[in-house]
Structure formats: structure tokens, C-alpha cells
Design a protein around this motif. Structure first.
Motif, PDB file in Angstrom:
ATOM      1  N   ALA A  76       0.830  -1.204   0.000  1.00 22.40           N
ATOM      2  CA  ALA A  76       0.000   0.000   0.000  1.00 22.40           C
ATOM      3  C   ALA A  76       0.868   1.260   0.000  1.00 22.40           C
ATOM      4  N   THR A  89      -5.755   2.469  -4.123  1.00 21.18           N
ATOM      5  CA  THR A  89      -4.952   2.064  -2.968  1.00 21.18           C
ATOM      6  C   THR A  89      -5.480   2.719  -1.699  1.00 21.18           C
ATOM      7  N   CYS A  92      -8.404   0.881  -0.477  1.00 23.12           N
ATOM      8  CA  CYS A  92      -7.999  -0.397   0.130  1.00 23.12           C
ATOM      9  C   CYS A  92      -7.371  -0.179   1.509  1.00 23.12           C
ATOM     10  N   ALA A  95     -10.110   0.446   3.937  1.00 26.91           N
ATOM     11  CA  ALA A  95     -10.753  -0.830   4.287  1.00 26.91           C
ATOM     12  C   ALA A  95      -9.873  -1.629   5.250  1.00 26.91           C
ATOM     13  N   LEU A  96      -8.562  -1.625   5.013  1.00 27.84           N
ATOM     14  CA  LEU A  96      -7.632  -2.342   5.887  1.00 27.84           C
ATOM     15  C   LEU A  96      -7.675  -1.770   7.309  1.00 27.84           C
TER      16      LEU A  96
END
Length: 160
Positions: A76, A89, A92, A95-96
Motif C-alpha cells: 500500500a 490504494t 484499500c 478498508a484495511l
């Protein structure tokens, strides 16, 4: 002539700073994995000792989860530096960080349990609220910056 920050420059700087933070965190995952051990929820961890049954989500050991998260954070960090991949990215990473909330809540719950220590309570009580600003920061590169034109709206069958 005064220097003026554009929305794009601010967004690029924010993405670069988040990338540096993720890269530092990824390195810490491999230098001091025990720092992250408590944040991996038990229900995700496979028990190789044979002491008890593994749940359906327990596909990796605690150490493997820490390593996978470190690799995801390193990837990332690179993705945030590439303008073409930055918005995806950033989504994501958001979300992570959202998924990491489960681990932080579980770690705080265990810190206040019978085996918890005052230090664990302090550490996890501080780590949990940091997730909200981290998620907001991670989400920020998903939007066009101020002063940066958004994609033009097109109507099917019409030329822009």
C-alpha cells in the motif's frame, strides 16, 4: 511571488506522508512482530498446538497474520506513491484500517480481562481512537483535490 498550495499538492503530500507511515509500520511488523501480536483477534489465529479446535476463519497463525499485514502495508505504501493507483490504494488502505478495528477492540477487551496488565490497558486505550483519524487520512486521496478538476460528466449519446 508567494507559493500557493494546490489541492493536488496537498493530496500528494498527504499520500506521501501516509506512505511513509505505512512503510515504517511494515518494517516494524518484521522487526518487532510481537508489538502487533495482541492486535490479531484470537478467532483468526490457527492453533497448531492441537490444544483446541480451529474456527473457520483461523487459516493463519498469529505470526503469519502479522507478516501478511506487514506485506499489505508495504504494498500500500508503494501504491499510494503512484498517482494512477493512489485512489484505489487509498480505498484499500481505508478498508484495511477498518478491518484493523476488530483487532484493536479485541485487544482492548483482553487488556481489561483477567490476564490484562495496566500497560496493555494504556496502550490499547490509546491505539483504538487513533484508528478514526487514520481512516480519514487514508480515505482523503480517493477524492479529487481542491483545485483539481473532477472528471467531466458525460451524457450517453452526447459529446462533452
Amino acid at each position: 511571488m508567494p507559493f500557493r498550495w494546490s489541492g493536488r499538492a496537498t493530496q500528494t503530500l498527504a499520500a506521501a506522508a501516509l506512505s511513509a507511515l505505512l512503510l515504517a509500520s511494515a518494517g516494524k511488523h518484521f522487526r518487532e512482530p510481537e508489538f502487533f501480536d495482541q492486535v490479531v483477534p484470537d478467532f483468526l489465529c490457527r492453533d497448531d498446538s492441537g490444544a483446541g479446535p480451529n474456527g473457520p476463519l483461523a487459516v493463519l497463525s498469529r505470526q503469519e497474520w502479522v507478516a501478511v499485514c506487514g506485506l499489505l502495508e508495504a504494498g500500500a505504501a508503494v501504491g499510494l506513491l503512484i498517482p494512477a493507483t493512489r485512489p484505489a490504494t487509498a480505498g484499500c488502505v481505508t478498508a484495511l484500517f477498518t478491518l484493523f478495528l476488530a483487532g484493536h477492540v479485541d485487544a482492548l477487551r483482553r487488556a481489561y480481562g483477567p490476564d490484562g496488565t495496566p500497560r496493555q490497558r494504556r496502550v490499547h486505550a490509546l491505539r483504538l481512537p487513533l484508528q478514526a483519524p487514520l481512516m480519514a487520512w487514508a480515505w482523503s486521496p480517493t477524492k479529487p483535490g481542491a483545485g483539481q478538476p473532477a472528471l467531466p460528466k458525460t451524457v450517453p449519446g452526447r459529446r462533452p
